[in-house]
Design a protein around this motif. Sequence first.
Motif, PDB file in Angstrom:
ATOM      1  N   SER A  98       0.599  -1.266   0.000  1.00 64.48           N
ATOM      2  CA  SER A  98      -0.073  -0.044  -0.083  1.00 64.48           C
ATOM      3  C   SER A  98       0.829   1.217   0.002  1.00 64.48           C
ATOM      4  O   SER A  98       2.188   1.054   0.180  1.00 64.48           O
ATOM      5  CB  SER A  98      -1.029   0.175   1.241  1.00 64.48           C
ATOM      6  OG  SER A  98      -0.163   0.111   2.490  1.00 64.48           O
ATOM      7  N   MET A 138      -2.118  12.617  -0.813  1.00 65.78           N
ATOM      8  CA  MET A 138      -2.473  11.345  -0.792  1.00 65.78           C
ATOM      9  C   MET A 138      -3.000  10.451   0.316  1.00 65.78           C
ATOM     10  O   MET A 138      -3.036   9.090   0.352  1.00 65.78           O
ATOM     11  CB  MET A 138      -0.953  10.588  -1.496  1.00 65.78           C
ATOM     12  CG  MET A 138      -0.799  10.814  -2.933  1.00 65.78           C
ATOM     13  SD  MET A 138      -1.886  10.511  -4.161  1.00 65.78           S
ATOM     14  CE  MET A 138      -1.685   8.795  -4.191  1.00 65.78           C
ATOM     15  N   TYR A 141      -5.692   7.722   0.030  1.00 64.30           N
ATOM     16  CA  TYR A 141      -4.988   6.667  -0.726  1.00 64.30           C
ATOM     17  C   TYR A 141      -4.086   5.661   0.079  1.00 64.30           C
ATOM     18  O   TYR A 141      -3.244   4.712  -0.408  1.00 64.30           O
ATOM     19  CB  TYR A 141      -4.373   6.939  -2.064  1.00 64.30           C
ATOM     20  CG  TYR A 141      -5.272   7.496  -3.050  1.00 64.30           C
ATOM     21  CD1 TYR A 141      -5.961   6.833  -4.028  1.00 64.30           C
ATOM     22  CD2 TYR A 141      -5.342   8.791  -3.049  1.00 64.30           C
ATOM     23  CE1 TYR A 141      -6.819   7.589  -4.922  1.00 64.30           C
ATOM     24  CE2 TYR A 141      -6.409   9.562  -3.709  1.00 64.30           C
ATOM     25  CZ  TYR A 141      -7.020   9.134  -4.716  1.00 64.30           C
ATOM     26  OH  TYR A 141      -7.904   9.572  -5.721  1.00 64.30           O
ATOM     27  N   THR A 144      -4.467   1.999  -0.114  1.00 61.30           N
ATOM     28  CA  THR A 144      -4.420   1.520  -1.749  1.00 61.30           C
ATOM     29  C   THR A 144      -3.192   0.855  -2.138  1.00 61.30           C
ATOM     30  O   THR A 144      -2.107   1.340  -1.899  1.00 61.30           O
ATOM     31  CB  THR A 144      -4.985   2.674  -2.579  1.00 61.30           C
ATOM     32  OG1 THR A 144      -6.142   3.213  -2.242  1.00 61.30           O
ATOM     33  CG2 THR A 144      -4.974   2.046  -3.880  1.00 61.30           C
ATOM     34  N   LEU A 149      -2.639   2.814  -8.490  1.00 60.05           N
ATOM     35  CA  LEU A 149      -2.417   4.260  -8.549  1.00 60.05           C
ATOM     36  C   LEU A 149      -1.665   4.717  -9.974  1.00 60.05           C
ATOM     37  O   LEU A 149      -1.139   3.987 -10.436  1.00 60.05           O
ATOM     38  CB  LEU A 149      -1.452   4.959  -7.395  1.00 60.05           C
ATOM     39  CG  LEU A 149      -1.929   4.396  -6.048  1.00 60.05           C
ATOM     40  CD1 LEU A 149      -1.049   4.785  -5.008  1.00 60.05           C
ATOM     41  CD2 LEU A 149      -3.590   5.109  -5.805  1.00 60.05           C
ATOM     42  N   GLN A 153       0.389   9.690  -9.041  1.00 55.42           N
ATOM     43  CA  GLN A 153       0.164   9.441  -7.780  1.00 55.42           C
ATOM     44  C   GLN A 153       1.326   8.474  -7.188  1.00 55.42           C
ATOM     45  O   GLN A 153       1.658   8.804  -5.871  1.00 55.42           O
ATOM     46  CB  GLN A 153      -1.118   8.754  -7.622  1.00 55.42           C
ATOM     47  CG  GLN A 153      -2.540   9.328  -7.796  1.00 55.42           C
ATOM     48  CD  GLN A 153      -3.705   8.852  -7.838  1.00 55.42           C
ATOM     49  OE1 GLN A 153      -3.758   7.524  -8.489  1.00 55.42           O
ATOM     50  NE2 GLN A 153      -4.620   9.070  -7.219  1.00 55.42           N
TER      51      GLN A 153
END
Length: 266
Positions: A98, A138, A141, A144, A149, A153
């Motif tokens: 992540s 960010m 995210y 994520t 991405l 990003q």
Amino acid sequence: MKDVALQLKNVGKSYGNKVVLESIDFEVRHGSMVALLGTSGAGKSTLFRCLTGLEPIDSGSIVALGESIHELSPARLRAVRGQIGFVFQQLHLVKRFSALENVLGARLAEMPIWRVTLKSFSRADKVLAFECLDRVGMLDYANTPTQLLSGGQQQRIAIARALAQKPKIIIADEPVSSLDPLTARSVLQTLKAAATDLNVAVLCSLHQVDLALEVSDRVVGLRDGRISLNMANQPNNQGMMQKIRSIYQQRAVHSDRDEPLQRHVA
């Protein structure tokens, strides 16, 4: 001088009979962003390897945070590097991790071995990582997977990871060359904000002259391994613009395969 984070004096580097860098002199101050311009083959990559201590220099000195990096013991060099954040075009992110896990990776060098083995990050490290993600926009995210991405990003995640080192210097080598102009501008503004808000010295090599003039406090031009320009950023200064144009005109003369000059200088 206390406000000088990175200083190069008369730096020279050769490979055999080929002189790659000659008489390189410039400095980067805390809280400022310096744009390094130059065509492919101008010596920028070699200069960055010398700055990080990956390549020895043949002459002169490179002083980072008050220490001559090419005179340091390996242990001391590692300590100085720990205060330097790196952002490159090749991001070296772990795509299956992540965004948060990638940023936390910057804290591994500061952790006890048992925490590294277990990937057991302290609350303070997690808070710092969230703060860095928030700074680059960010935070939403954080959990994520990085592979989901966009390129822009991911570049922001790389900047957040560099910031999580709590660096005093950030060195960015062509960090936006693969991004579209709008995303590139946003990423460079993030680096500029780090310089201004966190008093970090930022050295960023770029090809995009218009973006360099938007974000930098000083412009350094490198041509054929020598400094051809070293001036405070003055976008309306015709003398400076002519020197910048000469860097890329030199490129156009020597290679008919290069992109048109207009791609670099309006």
